[in-house]
Design an enzyme around this catalytic site. Structure first.
Site, PDB file in Angstrom:
ATOM      1  N   GLN A 203      37.891  45.016  47.146  1.00 54.17           N
ATOM      2  CA  GLN A 203      38.957  45.349  46.191  1.00 54.17           C
ATOM      3  C   GLN A 203      39.407  46.788  46.459  1.00 54.17           C
ATOM      4  OE1 GLN A 203      39.818  42.594  43.649  1.00 54.17           O
ATOM      5  NE2 GLN A 203      38.965  41.889  45.600  1.00 54.17           N
ATOM      6  N   ARG A 223      39.678  46.555  38.984  1.00 50.27           N
ATOM      7  CA  ARG A 223      40.560  47.229  39.924  1.00 50.27           C
ATOM      8  C   ARG A 223      41.350  46.198  40.726  1.00 50.27           C
ATOM      9  NH1 ARG A 223      37.698  50.962  41.309  1.00 50.27           N
ATOM     10  NH2 ARG A 223      39.085  51.886  42.875  1.00 50.27           N
ATOM     11  N   ALA A 244      41.789  40.959  34.558  1.00 47.41           N
ATOM     12  CA  ALA A 244      41.440  40.777  35.962  1.00 47.41           C
ATOM     13  C   ALA A 244      42.299  41.653  36.879  1.00 47.41           C
ATOM     14  CB  ALA A 244      41.586  39.302  36.343  1.00 47.41           C
ATOM     15  N   HIS A 245      42.018  41.557  38.182  1.00 46.64           N
ATOM     16  CA  HIS A 245      42.670  42.438  39.148  1.00 46.64           C
ATOM     17  C   HIS A 245      44.180  42.195  39.225  1.00 46.64           C
ATOM     18  CE1 HIS A 245      41.389  39.365  42.517  1.00 46.64           C
ATOM     19  NE2 HIS A 245      42.189  38.827  41.628  1.00 46.64           N
ATOM     20  N   ASN A 246      44.895  43.316  39.359  1.00 44.36           N
ATOM     21  CA  ASN A 246      46.347  43.340  39.554  1.00 44.36           C
ATOM     22  C   ASN A 246      47.141  42.826  38.367  1.00 44.36           C
ATOM     23  OD1 ASN A 246      45.240  42.661  42.678  1.00 44.36           O
ATOM     24  ND2 ASN A 246      46.657  44.377  42.439  1.00 44.36           N
TER      25      ASN A 246
END
Length: 346
Positions: A203, A223, A244-246
């Site tokens: 990540q 991240r 969660a990511h993004n």
């Protein structure tokens, strides 16, 4: 609530702060906030919900914060304004003991890298770890046991309560409040399957929080896989929330407890997600969307409004009957379509 007699205000002083009108003696002093039923003579109580109007006439409060339409039976001086709950919110910070504590400086057990930069009046609690490249701006408070990873930046006036974890490369805006146990910048859930097992995807992005963001205890913001996970200005996140990511969350949105948002979903500005709401990945919620508690959203929502899914609670016997009917819906729909066609052709 613990009351500190040294922290007291006249009704006149409080009225100026929230643009309220004093009815009665404006020199009356109060040193705490309380409910109508629990207040004593040194407290300011508030009435924001008509359901509690029945307690107004018998309150023992020294003064009451109330809507002008509801002050007639008030037995004590009062502050009148159109939005009593908002007035209560603003005044609550005056009586917050944390806000009135003097800075304790850097605790001798804290481990602070010589390559970290601390602003003026920064407080670092016991057993904190501050890694290289960290920048902490003026007037920040870092509670005991916090970990702040390399190259992280924390904006002016922010507060991290005890045992907050910030991974490397996290950006926290000004006046943020991060509660105990929250984790910002952990790895997103990224894996590729090779037919036998899982290959981890590094990540490489970060997390960026805007100004005036609050994150509840034991919440996680992952991240990004490549770009950053973005939380806008004024966003309020309750306890035990998973982002969660993004993911992107727009300015001034609010997420209640146990919300879960899957990767790369975009939540607009001024959205409200009730407790236990789940958002699938790669969706878009436009500005001004409200999703009621325990709803599952699997498609993008492109029109503002209130949305719900699921069913309300009922007796188990009724639920079992409904579950049987639910499994029959597809066949019923097909039969209805055939009947409609037969009627049209008759």
């Amino acid at each position: 609530m613990k009351r500190d007699a040294s922290t007291s205000y006249t009704l006149g002083e409080l009225a100026e702060r929230i643009d309220a009108r004093v009815v009665g003696d404006d020199t009356v002093r109060v040193s705490g906030l309380s409910t109508l039923t629990d207040a004593v003579s040194t407290d300011l109580a508030f009435l924001a919900n008509r359901a509690y109007l029945k307690y107004l006439a018998t309150t023992q409060a020294g003064a009451v914060l109330v809507h002008p339409a509801h002050g007639e039976n008030c037995p004590c001086p009062r502050l009148e304004l159109e939005n009593p709950y908002l007035g209560y919110a603003k005044l609550s910070r005056l009586f917050d003991p944390l806000a009135n504590q003097a800075s304790q400086g850097v605790h001798p057990t804290a481990v602070v890298s010589p390559e970290a930069t601390l602003g003026e009046r920064v407080e670092i609690g016991a057993h904190c770890v501050i890694e290289a490249g960290v920048h902490i701006a003026d007037d920040c408070v870092i509670g005991a046991g916090c970990f702040i990873g390399a190259d992280t930046a924390i904006g002016r006036g922010s507060r991290l309560h005890a045992n907050v974890t910030l991974y490397h490369g996290v950006i926290i805006g000004e006046r943020a409040i991060l509660h105990s146990g929250c984790v910002i910048g952990g790895d997103g859930f990224g894996f590729a399957h090779d037919g036998k097992g899982w290959e981890k995807i590094a990540q490489l992005g970060g997390v960026s929080l805007g100004d005036d963001v609050e994150v509840g205890s034991c919440s996680s913001i992952d991240r990004g896989a490549l770009g950053d996970t973005l939380i806008g200005n004024g966003v309020k996140i309750d306890s035990q929330v998973q982002i969660a990511h993004n993911v992107q969350v727009g300015d001034h949105s609010a997420l209640a407890g146990c919300v879960g948002i899957a990767g790369s979903t975009k939540v607009g500005r001024h959205c409200l997600l009730g407790g236990g709401v789940g958002l699938s990945g790669h969706l878009t919620l436009t500005d001004g969307v409200q999703v009621t508690g325990m709803s599952l959203v699997t498609n993008s929502i492109l029109e503002p409004g209130v949305y719900s899914s699921g069913t309300g609670s009922m007796s188990n016997s009724q639920w079992r009957k409904n579950a049987v009917r639910f499994k029959q819906l597809d066949e019923i729909a097909k039969r209805l379509t055939r009947l409609e066609r037969d009627i049209r052709d008759a």
